[in-house]
Enzyme design. Sequence first.
Site, PDB file in Angstrom:
ATOM      1  N   ASP A 128       0.800  -1.209   0.000  1.00 48.45           N
ATOM      2  CA  ASP A 128       0.000   0.000   0.000  1.00 48.45           C
ATOM      3  C   ASP A 128       0.842   1.273   0.000  1.00 48.45           C
ATOM      4  OD1 ASP A 128      -2.491  -1.559   2.007  1.00 48.45           O
ATOM      5  OD2 ASP A 128      -2.551  -1.133  -0.129  1.00 48.45           O
ATOM      6  N   ASP A 134      -0.352   8.465  -7.197  1.00 47.38           N
ATOM      7  CA  ASP A 134      -1.241   8.670  -6.048  1.00 47.38           C
ATOM      8  C   ASP A 134      -1.049  10.066  -5.475  1.00 47.38           C
ATOM      9  OD1 ASP A 134      -0.303   5.470  -5.478  1.00 47.38           O
ATOM     10  OD2 ASP A 134      -2.437   5.908  -5.506  1.00 47.38           O
ATOM     11  N   GLU A 157      -6.806   9.255   1.803  1.00 52.14           N
ATOM     12  CA  GLU A 157      -6.083   8.026   2.098  1.00 52.14           C
ATOM     13  C   GLU A 157      -4.573   8.243   2.023  1.00 52.14           C
ATOM     14  OE1 GLU A 157      -5.436   3.602   0.199  1.00 52.14           O
ATOM     15  OE2 GLU A 157      -7.294   4.655  -0.247  1.00 52.14           O
ATOM     16  N   GLU A 158      -4.131   9.239   1.270  1.00 45.18           N
ATOM     17  CA  GLU A 158      -2.706   9.485   1.094  1.00 45.18           C
ATOM     18  C   GLU A 158      -2.079  10.312   2.217  1.00 45.18           C
ATOM     19  OE1 GLU A 158      -1.009   7.982  -1.156  1.00 45.18           O
ATOM     20  OE2 GLU A 158      -2.833   7.117  -2.010  1.00 45.18           O
ATOM     21  N   ASP A 176     -10.291   8.830  -1.708  1.00 43.99           N
ATOM     22  CA  ASP A 176      -9.200   7.972  -2.148  1.00 43.99           C
ATOM     23  C   ASP A 176      -8.839   8.495  -3.539  1.00 43.99           C
ATOM     24  OD1 ASP A 176      -7.426   6.080  -3.005  1.00 43.99           O
ATOM     25  OD2 ASP A 176      -8.698   4.345  -2.588  1.00 43.99           O
ATOM     26  N   LEU A 178      -6.619   7.974  -5.971  1.00 47.17           N
ATOM     27  CA  LEU A 178      -6.375   7.108  -7.125  1.00 47.17           C
ATOM     28  C   LEU A 178      -6.343   5.655  -6.673  1.00 47.17           C
ATOM     29  CD1 LEU A 178      -5.993   7.242 -10.165  1.00 47.17           C
ATOM     30  CD2 LEU A 178      -3.524   7.266  -9.804  1.00 47.17           C
ATOM     31  N   ASP A 179      -7.502   5.071  -6.591  1.00 48.88           N
ATOM     32  CA  ASP A 179      -7.638   3.682  -6.178  1.00 48.88           C
ATOM     33  C   ASP A 179      -7.181   2.755  -7.311  1.00 48.88           C
ATOM     34  OD1 ASP A 179      -9.024   1.637  -4.242  1.00 48.88           O
ATOM     35  OD2 ASP A 179      -9.751   1.142  -6.249  1.00 48.88           O
ATOM     36  N   GLU A 339     -13.394   4.525   1.313  1.00 48.34           N
ATOM     37  CA  GLU A 339     -13.874   3.601   0.291  1.00 48.34           C
ATOM     38  C   GLU A 339     -15.238   3.007   0.646  1.00 48.34           C
ATOM     39  OE1 GLU A 339      -9.569   1.892  -1.242  1.00 48.34           O
ATOM     40  OE2 GLU A 339     -10.288   1.286   0.738  1.00 48.34           O
TER      41      GLU A 339
END
Length: 402
Positions: A128, A134, A157-158, A176, A178-179, A339
């Site tokens: 991850d 990202d 998320e980053e 998020d 860039l999943d 997410e």
Amino acid sequence: MQSSTIPTFPTSLFPPKILLFSSKTQSFPSKSSLLAQSCHLFRPKMASLSGFIVRSQTVTSSSGEKGFSTLNEYMGKGGIDVGDELVVLYDHIQYACKRIAALVASPFNSSLSKQSNFAGGDSGSGRDAPKPLDIVSNEIILSSLKNSGKVSVMASEEDDAPVWINDDSPFVVVTDPLDGSRNIDASIPTGTIFGIYRRLVELDHLPQEEKATLNSLQSGAKLVAAGYVLYSSATILCTSFGSGTHAFTLDHSTGDFIQTHIDIKIPPRGQIYSVNDARYFDWPEGLRQYIDTVRQGKGRYPKKYSARYICSLVADFHRTLLYGGVAMNPRDHLRLVYEANPLSFLVEQAGGRGSDGKSRILSMQPVKLHQRLPLFLGSLEDIEELESYGDVQQKVNPGYEV
């Protein structure tokens, strides 16, 4: 013999050429130069093609329901009228996602993802660990949210902690950016996921860090809107404002998101399950029994299920939303805030369900920003049948990095 002529097209249809590599040095571009160059892409405008004006048209669903040609028209006073502030915010989200779509589709994205020092060092370890795209996507979204003037907090998320942007703006955005970015080199679809909440004004007296965190930890039941953008053969923005789920496809000739899926209704039953079958022997007994049963056609739905697994959450979810069935990750792997909540909001607005295998996702109260959990999304009857097996959450993960 008559000489052939090469047709010409209006230059407004095409983005300016982006020179990422020097022909002499082949040097890798800086992050700032990428952001600066991409900012010229995809400003929405009217365009012409071979002398014909491209104009908006009303689309009609199979049931005869009329839709609005663009996302902005759908949100506006002629549509569901979500309010001027949310329209402005969505305009900036659209712009950010068009820029990300351009970067994902760039012939240089493979080189981008291999530059380990692009982000100024390794910000994580394992599967991850963020990749450069990202981080670029995260900064594009943050910049757009700041420019909107409508967002107080962005939680990503980053980022380790949420970013406080503005004291007086009405919205909180979780994302998020860039999943599925690990799959970019193989041209597998990726996506952006986002959720939007109202700022909790009752927390305004708290210290900035504390109120930023608490604003970002709202229950999914309080979502004002949510959506995802799928970067694939088409760029599709699927969203809901609490009155159904609708999808809009990017028209590259005009820069508009055109409504292509009106009031999506996920079938109550599907015939597809989406999960990493390679981990079958690590699954709990209940999940193995469920999968064995439905793929033999011995479940409550007397047809054999097929497996379809892309390993890109947005792509697997998008297919499930349209065709029905279940998309799942039974491990404590996916994030509740970024997410599970937004996607559960979308699937419930389409008549489906989001679950951790035991409980409804939107009824959960997040306790940590990066809280992970098992996630099962899909058709209502399929999720209910899966939950009836009881033991479907995978608690062990032998042989794999978390």
